[in-house]
Design an enzyme around this catalytic site. Structure first.
Site, short mmCIF file in Angstrom:
data_model
loop_
_atom_site.label_atom_id
_atom_site.label_comp_id
_atom_site.label_asym_id
_atom_site.label_seq_id
_atom_site.Cartn_x
_atom_site.Cartn_y
_atom_site.Cartn_z
N ASP A 76 79.58 59.51 -50.56
CA ASP A 76 79.57 60.18 -51.85
C ASP A 76 80.53 61.37 -51.89
O ASP A 76 80.87 61.96 -50.87
CB ASP A 76 78.16 60.67 -52.19
CG ASP A 76 77.18 59.53 -52.40
OD1 ASP A 76 77.64 58.41 -52.64
OD2 ASP A 76 75.96 59.77 -52.30
N LYS A 77 80.90 61.74 -53.10
CA LYS A 77 81.80 62.87 -53.32
C LYS A 77 81.32 64.13 -52.60
O LYS A 77 82.11 64.81 -51.94
CB LYS A 77 81.92 63.15 -54.83
CG LYS A 77 82.67 64.41 -55.18
CD LYS A 77 82.58 64.71 -56.67
CE LYS A 77 83.20 66.07 -56.99
NZ LYS A 77 83.03 66.42 -58.44
#
Length: 240
Positions: free
Chosen positions: A140-141
């Site tokens: 994820d970011k």
């Protein structure tokens, strides 16, 4: 949390057709096959519910399309800093920083790890799509950590098979709210879109299987540092 990027209300008789056919016409950048994959992954909902690709639309149906990777014919190389911790002629391992998106997606077309890789690395594998050259897996970011990147298709296939057969060991560190009394444990709870907030994922009875093993590394007054090993890879599994 996945972002809602399209909301469509069916208002005309000519729009009454299979949902996969309608979306592939409405968003002409998407193939029918990709639309079907998005429907299967609950990235496309009708009236805030999961449907099959064959669902026939009705007047006043509301279609919601959540964030997905847009097909891209051209990725712009950008001189962004990346931390390469290992590299040979076939693969490299990158320590992705928190806040960096892995591959181009809505709102992120020139600030991703892929943009940086295209600038710094001469050759990359074709990837799982034309928007993901070299990308074998993702995080994820807001998660930092190591990512394997393939420089050629042979290396990509080999790394993908290792991941599928669970030969590659992946561990995550997480600082969680509250004090976990157990030293270790296994969480087996199905995950799907939150029925009260379709932008979020949650543990729900009819969700997809999700299994997480954890081990307590350190306890604090109101938090616990744990190590997590995932058997499955659901969206935002550790956070949920």
């Amino acid at each position: 949390m996945a972002d809602l990027i399209e909301k469509i209300v069916i208002k005309e008789e000519k729009q009454i057709m299979r949902v996969d056919k309608f979306i592939s016409q409405y968003l002409d950048e998407l193939s029918r096959t990709l639309v079907q994959d998005l429907i299967d992954n609950d990235d496309i909902l009708v009236n805030q519910k999961s449907v099959k690709s064959s669902y026939k639309l009705k007047i006043d149906d509301v279609i919601e399309v959540f964030e997905y990777t847009r097909p891209s014919k051209e990725i712009i190389p950008v001189d962004l800093p990346i931390d390469i911790v290992y590299e040979d002629e076939d693969v490299l391992v990158v320590n992705k920083a928190s806040g960096m998106v892995v591959h181009p997606a809505p709102g992120h077309y020139q600030d991703t790890l892929v943009n940086a890789l295209m600038y710094h690395i001469d050759h990359l594998s074709d990837g799982s799509s034309n928007a993901r050259p070299g990308i074998v897996h993702r995080i994820d970011k807001d998660t930092s950590g190591l990512l394997m990147v393939a420089k050629n298709n042979q290396a990509h296939e080999a790394l993908s098979k290792e991941l599928q057969k669970k030969k590659t060991k992946r561990e995550y560190l997480a600082l969680v709210d509250g004090v976990i009394k157990n030293k270790r444990g296994k969480i087996n709870a199905p995950i799907g879109r939150d029925p009260h907030n379709r932008l979020k994922m949650a543990v729900i009875p009819n969700g997809k299987p999700a299994i997480t093993h954890f081990e307590v590394l350190e306890q604090f007054e109101s938090a616990t540092l744990i190590k997590c090993v995932l058997e499955t890879g659901r969206t935002h599994q550790i956070r949920v």
